[in-house]
Design a protein around this motif. Structure first.
Motif: not given
Length: 401
Positions: A1-22
């Motif tokens: 899985m690419t880094k971009n997919r991990i970032i999107v998965t963390s926000v969309v599926l895990e419902d984490r804040s975009k600031a925390d993921v960044a």
């Protein structure tokens, strides 16, 4: 899985804040917002890395020009000639097929893209060399001989005289064996055509110097009598002859691409072709892209600084069927009458300024003495009384021939 997919998965599926993921993945919050937006609009394919290649490139080299570069590369290589970017650029200037000429850098990039640039990782940088170049034509002539083989593997040798300033190949001759007599003969012919040099530079081969044996050979005697300075490189240090050695390598690369010569005459024909190309057609990087012939003719010529019996020279000739010999004075050819009785006689011509003496080689007989009249093409036979000065001059020369 690419880094971009991990970032999107963390926000969309895990419902984490975009600031925390960044913060966790070391990217900006704006980039996280961009990835999420792309995903929502186009799915997983929309977040894959996109090419930054421009949709159009107005300055891109035209396909027909690139094809011509590759064609010239193949053609020059097949002929054994230099096929680098500078030479290809020069040949583009000669072509009338194209309105524009690509730069040397563009040609280099095209060759590199097609894997036609040979890496040279062990090659010393140019800044590490201490280069010497004579300031004037005829200031120094370099000479050397190298080995070659005929079609039947017979070993032969090629003797070269090269002008240090212009890289002009003064003479390139094929011989079974390079002897001292051959060196002297080529040297004298070059003097007749180009005038005497101020100095020569050679290795310590016995055809050039015998000082290690405590004597002087014919070549050294000619140099001394003409007031020409002799220079010899250090033993086992070919870099001293830094012009003639690379010339010989270039010559051999060219010869290797030609049909093998079966005889010395065929090999000489190849050498004459190469010399003409090298002198008059091949631009030289160290000469600001001029040819050796252009560089040689651009400046005045140096000459011997020695003061041996004034300005004089020696040449060998043969009386022709009409009883005459020829002599060049101040770039003009003059005919000197000797007499039909002496036709085909080999002679030595001793020239002291305009004072000339013609001596039979085998007998030492004085056949003609005159003061050259530069206004006349033909010098008719006249009986002149030798002067004490001329007698001393010829005796001095004959003692050292």
């Amino acid at each position: 899985m690419t880094k971009n997919r991990i970032i999107v998965t963390s926000v969309v599926l895990e419902d984490r804040s975009k600031a925390d993921v960044a913060r966790d993945y070391g990217v900006s919050s704006r980039w996280v917002h961009t990835l999420v937006r792309r995903y929502l609009e186009g799915g997983w394919d929309a977040i894959e890395p996109r090419s930054r290649r421009p949709k159009s490139s107005p300055t891109k080299t035209k396909p027909e020009i690139e094809a011509e570069i590759l064609r010239l590369r193949r053609e020059l290589t097949a002929q054994g000639q230099d096929a680098g970017p500078h030479t290809i650029h020069f040949h583009f200037h000669l072509s009338t097929r194209f309105d524009t000429v690509p730069s040397v850098a563009t040609i280099w990039r095209i060759l590199d893209r097609h894997d036609l640039i040979t890496p040279q990782p062990r090659k010393r940088p140019r800044s590490s060399y201490t280069r010497f170049q004579a300031e004037l034509p005829n200031e120094t002539w370099q000479s050397d001989f190298t080995h070659w083989h005929l079609a039947d593997s017979t070993g032969v040798e090629i003797l070269t005289f090269l002008d240090d300033h212009s890289r002009l190949a003064l003479s390139v001759t094929a011989n079974r064996v390079t002897t001292g007599q051959i060196v002297v003969a080529d040297f004298r012919r070059n003097i007749q055509e180009y005038g005497p040099p101020a100095s020569t530079l050679t290795d310590n081969g016995l055809v050039f110097t015998t000082r290690v044996r405590g004597g002087k050979n014919a070549f050294e005697n000619d140099l001394r009598l003409l007031g020409i300075t002799q220079k010899n490189g250090r033993p086992n240090h070919p870099q001293t002859q830094g012009k003639v050695e690379p010339f010989q390598q270039t010559m051999k690369n060219w010869l290797a691409k030609q049909p093998p010569a079966s005889t010395l005459a065929e090999l000489q024909h190849h050498l004459d072709q190469f010399r003409d190309y090298y002198n008059t057609q091949r631009p030289h990087r160290s000469l600001a892209r001029k040819t050796p012939a252009q560089a040689y003719s651009a400046l005045g010529k140096a000459g011997p600084s020695g003061t041996v019996d004034g300005h004089w020279r020696i040449r060998e000739d043969r009386v022709d069927a009409t009883g005459s010999i020829t002599l060049r004075y101040n770039s003009k050819l003059h005919h000197i009458g000797i007499g039909r009785a002496h036709k085909h006689t080999r002679v030595k011509v001793l020239v002291h300024d305009r004072h000339i003496r013609v001596i039979a080689t085998t007998t030492g007989q004085l056949l003609r003495e005159l003061i050259l009249d530069p206004t006349r093409d033909y010098q008719p036979q006249k009986q002149q009384t030798p002067t004490p000065k001329s007698e001393g001059f010829v005796n001095h020369v004959l003692r050292h021939l």
